[in-house]
Design a protein around this motif. Structure first.
Motif, PDB file in Angstrom:
ATOM      1  N   GLU A  78     -19.429  -9.636 -13.890  1.00 49.87           N
ATOM      2  CA  GLU A  78     -18.819  -9.618 -15.218  1.00 49.87           C
ATOM      3  C   GLU A  78     -17.492 -10.365 -15.264  1.00 49.87           C
ATOM      4  O   GLU A  78     -17.287 -11.225 -16.107  1.00 49.87           O
ATOM      5  CB  GLU A  78     -18.607  -8.167 -15.663  1.00 49.87           C
ATOM      6  CG  GLU A  78     -18.137  -8.068 -17.094  1.00 49.87           C
ATOM      7  CD  GLU A  78     -18.094  -6.635 -17.572  1.00 49.87           C
ATOM      8  OE1 GLU A  78     -17.231  -6.338 -18.414  1.00 49.87           O
ATOM      9  OE2 GLU A  78     -18.903  -5.823 -17.107  1.00 49.87           O
ATOM     10  N   GLU A  79     -16.586 -10.043 -14.353  1.00 49.01           N
ATOM     11  CA  GLU A  79     -15.232 -10.595 -14.423  1.00 49.01           C
ATOM     12  C   GLU A  79     -15.178 -12.069 -14.035  1.00 49.01           C
ATOM     13  O   GLU A  79     -14.521 -12.875 -14.684  1.00 49.01           O
ATOM     14  CB  GLU A  79     -14.299  -9.796 -13.520  1.00 49.01           C
ATOM     15  CG  GLU A  79     -12.852 -10.247 -13.587  1.00 49.01           C
ATOM     16  CD  GLU A  79     -11.944  -9.384 -12.738  1.00 49.01           C
ATOM     17  OE1 GLU A  79     -10.879  -9.004 -13.248  1.00 49.01           O
ATOM     18  OE2 GLU A  79     -12.297  -9.094 -11.580  1.00 49.01           O
ATOM     19  N   GLU A  80     -15.851 -12.430 -12.974  1.00 48.90           N
ATOM     20  CA  GLU A  80     -15.824 -13.807 -12.498  1.00 48.90           C
ATOM     21  C   GLU A  80     -16.991 -14.609 -13.051  1.00 48.90           C
ATOM     22  O   GLU A  80     -17.156 -15.785 -12.717  1.00 48.90           O
ATOM     23  CB  GLU A  80     -15.841 -13.825 -10.969  1.00 48.90           C
ATOM     24  CG  GLU A  80     -14.631 -13.139 -10.366  1.00 48.90           C
ATOM     25  CD  GLU A  80     -14.728 -12.990  -8.858  1.00 48.90           C
ATOM     26  OE1 GLU A  80     -15.534 -13.705  -8.222  1.00 48.90           O
ATOM     27  OE2 GLU A  80     -13.987 -12.153  -8.315  1.00 48.90           O
ATOM     28  N   GLU A  81     -17.820 -13.941 -13.859  1.00 45.13           N
ATOM     29  CA  GLU A  81     -18.989 -14.559 -14.481  1.00 45.13           C
ATOM     30  C   GLU A  81     -19.879 -15.257 -13.450  1.00 45.13           C
ATOM     31  O   GLU A  81     -20.365 -16.355 -13.667  1.00 45.13           O
ATOM     32  CB  GLU A  81     -18.557 -15.518 -15.593  1.00 45.13           C
ATOM     33  CG  GLU A  81     -17.832 -14.803 -16.710  1.00 45.13           C
ATOM     34  CD  GLU A  81     -17.332 -15.734 -17.801  1.00 45.13           C
ATOM     35  OE1 GLU A  81     -17.453 -16.968 -17.652  1.00 45.13           O
ATOM     36  OE2 GLU A  81     -16.812 -15.212 -18.784  1.00 45.13           O
ATOM     37  N   MET A  82     -20.052 -14.604 -12.322  1.00 45.18           N
ATOM     38  CA  MET A  82     -20.951 -15.119 -11.288  1.00 45.18           C
ATOM     39  C   MET A  82     -22.385 -14.816 -11.699  1.00 45.18           C
ATOM     40  O   MET A  82     -22.657 -13.793 -12.322  1.00 45.18           O
ATOM     41  CB  MET A  82     -20.647 -14.466  -9.937  1.00 45.18           C
ATOM     42  CG  MET A  82     -19.306 -14.837  -9.356  1.00 45.18           C
ATOM     43  SD  MET A  82     -18.957 -13.999  -7.795  1.00 45.18           S
ATOM     44  CE  MET A  82     -19.935 -14.967  -6.669  1.00 45.18           C
ATOM     45  N   SER A  83     -23.285 -15.687 -11.338  1.00 50.66           N
ATOM     46  CA  SER A  83     -24.693 -15.454 -11.637  1.00 50.66           C
ATOM     47  C   SER A  83     -25.284 -14.524 -10.581  1.00 50.66           C
ATOM     48  O   SER A  83     -24.741 -14.373  -9.488  1.00 50.66           O
ATOM     49  CB  SER A  83     -25.452 -16.777 -11.651  1.00 50.66           C
ATOM     50  OG  SER A  83     -25.497 -17.313 -10.347  1.00 50.66           O
ATOM     51  N   GLN A  84     -26.416 -13.941 -10.919  1.00 48.59           N
ATOM     52  CA  GLN A  84     -27.122 -13.074  -9.975  1.00 48.59           C
ATOM     53  C   GLN A  84     -27.498 -13.871  -8.721  1.00 48.59           C
ATOM     54  O   GLN A  84     -27.376 -13.369  -7.612  1.00 48.59           O
ATOM     55  CB  GLN A  84     -28.384 -12.494 -10.642  1.00 48.59           C
ATOM     56  CG  GLN A  84     -29.209 -11.597  -9.762  1.00 48.59           C
ATOM     57  CD  GLN A  84     -28.673 -10.186  -9.658  1.00 48.59           C
ATOM     58  OE1 GLN A  84     -27.896  -9.755 -10.496  1.00 48.59           O
ATOM     59  NE2 GLN A  84     -29.090  -9.471  -8.641  1.00 48.59           N
ATOM     60  N   ASP A  85     -27.916 -15.126  -8.906  1.00 48.25           N
ATOM     61  CA  ASP A  85     -28.268 -15.974  -7.757  1.00 48.25           C
ATOM     62  C   ASP A  85     -27.062 -16.233  -6.874  1.00 48.25           C
ATOM     63  O   ASP A  85     -27.173 -16.246  -5.648  1.00 48.25           O
ATOM     64  CB  ASP A  85     -28.852 -17.309  -8.231  1.00 48.25           C
ATOM     65  CG  ASP A  85     -30.194 -17.132  -8.923  1.00 48.25           C
ATOM     66  OD1 ASP A  85     -30.885 -16.137  -8.629  1.00 48.25           O
ATOM     67  OD2 ASP A  85     -30.546 -17.999  -9.756  1.00 48.25           O
ATOM     68  N   ASN A  86     -25.908 -16.430  -7.480  1.00 51.25           N
ATOM     69  CA  ASN A  86     -24.680 -16.670  -6.729  1.00 51.25           C
ATOM     70  C   ASN A  86     -24.299 -15.433  -5.914  1.00 51.25           C
ATOM     71  O   ASN A  86     -23.890 -15.535  -4.762  1.00 51.25           O
ATOM     72  CB  ASN A  86     -23.556 -17.062  -7.687  1.00 51.25           C
ATOM     73  CG  ASN A  86     -22.393 -17.712  -6.987  1.00 51.25           C
ATOM     74  OD1 ASN A  86     -22.273 -17.666  -5.774  1.00 51.25           O
ATOM     75  ND2 ASN A  86     -21.519 -18.311  -7.768  1.00 51.25           N
ATOM     76  N   ILE A  87     -24.437 -14.272  -6.531  1.00 51.78           N
ATOM     77  CA  ILE A  87     -24.161 -13.011  -5.825  1.00 51.78           C
ATOM     78  C   ILE A  87     -25.107 -12.866  -4.632  1.00 51.78           C
ATOM     79  O   ILE A  87     -24.696 -12.518  -3.533  1.00 51.78           O
ATOM     80  CB  ILE A  87     -24.292 -11.791  -6.766  1.00 51.78           C
ATOM     81  CG1 ILE A  87     -23.195 -11.793  -7.818  1.00 51.78           C
ATOM     82  CG2 ILE A  87     -24.306 -10.481  -5.991  1.00 51.78           C
ATOM     83  CD1 ILE A  87     -21.834 -11.380  -7.340  1.00 51.78           C
ATOM     84  N   GLU A  88     -26.397 -13.141  -4.857  1.00 55.01           N
ATOM     85  CA  GLU A  88     -27.395 -13.011  -3.788  1.00 55.01           C
ATOM     86  C   GLU A  88     -27.099 -13.954  -2.626  1.00 55.01           C
ATOM     87  O   GLU A  88     -27.207 -13.564  -1.468  1.00 55.01           O
ATOM     88  CB  GLU A  88     -28.796 -13.267  -4.338  1.00 55.01           C
ATOM     89  CG  GLU A  88     -29.308 -12.139  -5.193  1.00 55.01           C
ATOM     90  CD  GLU A  88     -30.691 -12.393  -5.741  1.00 55.01           C
ATOM     91  OE1 GLU A  88     -31.455 -13.204  -5.156  1.00 55.01           O
ATOM     92  OE2 GLU A  88     -31.032 -11.781  -6.766  1.00 55.01           O
ATOM     93  N   SER A  89     -26.713 -15.183  -2.929  1.00 57.85           N
ATOM     94  CA  SER A  89     -26.464 -16.135  -1.848  1.00 57.85           C
ATOM     95  C   SER A  89     -25.127 -15.883  -1.145  1.00 57.85           C
ATOM     96  O   SER A  89     -24.952 -16.283  -0.002  1.00 57.85           O
ATOM     97  CB  SER A  89     -26.541 -17.572  -2.370  1.00 57.85           C
ATOM     98  OG  SER A  89     -25.561 -17.780  -3.358  1.00 57.85           O
ATOM     99  N   ASN A  90     -24.205 -15.215  -1.815  1.00 60.62           N
ATOM    100  CA  ASN A  90     -22.892 -14.911  -1.219  1.00 60.62           C
ATOM    101  C   ASN A  90     -22.699 -13.419  -0.993  1.00 60.62           C
ATOM    102  O   ASN A  90     -21.570 -12.932  -0.979  1.00 60.62           O
ATOM    103  CB  ASN A  90     -21.770 -15.439  -2.121  1.00 60.62           C
ATOM    104  CG  ASN A  90     -21.795 -16.932  -2.238  1.00 60.62           C
ATOM    105  OD1 ASN A  90     -21.814 -17.627  -1.233  1.00 60.62           O
ATOM    106  ND2 ASN A  90     -21.831 -17.433  -3.462  1.00 60.62           N
ATOM    107  N   CYS A  91     -23.784 -12.722  -0.809  1.00 60.17           N
ATOM    108  CA  CYS A  91     -23.764 -11.262  -0.674  1.00 60.17           C
ATOM    109  C   CYS A  91     -22.821 -10.788   0.425  1.00 60.17           C
ATOM    110  O   CYS A  91     -22.103  -9.805   0.261  1.00 60.17           O
ATOM    111  CB  CYS A  91     -25.183 -10.792  -0.405  1.00 60.17           C
ATOM    112  SG  CYS A  91     -25.412  -9.030  -0.398  1.00 60.17           S
TER     113      CYS A  91
END
Length: 188
Positions: A78-91
């Motif tokens: 929400e805050e950094e507006e990261m995508s779900q894919d970005n979160i998954e790759s940078n978990c």
């Protein structure tokens, strides 16, 4: 242009390393948000950094730490507006290294499953940060407690630890304990 300073960000190049930390304690740290939103955000990122770098929780708190990591991922979405894919790759940037490497093969799938479940419940960014801070405070009630090790006059055999915590559950204020002895005395 206004910029926000977070702990451990680099603003200039210098051979000197400075660490700016909030070092005062409120009865409830989450209440800092009502007093000063910028200070609260700084505290949040300070706690997050300490948690990820294993400075505040031991290995016995792994499930709770993983829950905090999922909350941090939801915040980043929400805050950094990261995508779900970005979160998954940078978990792994959201999880302490000792936990990541210990559970390398099963952790990512499990954490992302919890993140999807967590995202389906509507929450505000403020709620996420306040809950994160209050859960860390519950896990580690001595967080932000100041401790100093010293030698007392004529007590060379028993060095002392001086603890400063105005909101300690049993002994608020300043207390002293001698290493190697079982006594803890409050100073008034």
């Amino acid at each position: 242009p206004r910029s926000t300073l977070f702990p451990y960000t680099t603003l200039f190049r210098s051979p000197i390393i400075l660490e700016f930390r909030l070092r005062f304690k409120l009865p409830l740290l989450a209440n800092l948000n009502r007093l000063d939103e910028n200070a609260f955000n700084y505290l949040y990122h300070q706690i997050r950094h300490d948690l990820i770098h294993n400075k505040i929780c031991g290995p016995d708190k792994e499930p709770e730490v993983l829950g905090l990591c999922v909350m941090d991922m939801a915040r980043a979405l929400e805050e950094e507006e990261m995508s779900q894919d970005n979160i998954e790759s940078n978990c792994k940037q959201f999880i302490p290294k000792h936990i990541w490497f210990k559970h390398l093969f099963v952790l990512k799938k499990k954490v992302l499953q919890y993140l999807n479940e967590f995202r389906n419940r509507p929450r505000t960014l403020t709620f996420l940060k306040e809950r994160y801070v209050s859960q860390v405070e519950d896990l580690v009630p001595t967080y932000l407690e100041e401790k100093y090790h010293s030698m007392m006059y004529r007590q060379e055999k028993f060095p002392a630890t001086i603890r400063i915590n105005p909101f300690h559950a049993t002994m608020p204020g300043i207390s002293i304990s001698h290493i190697g002895k079982d006594d803890v005395r409050g100073l008034r």
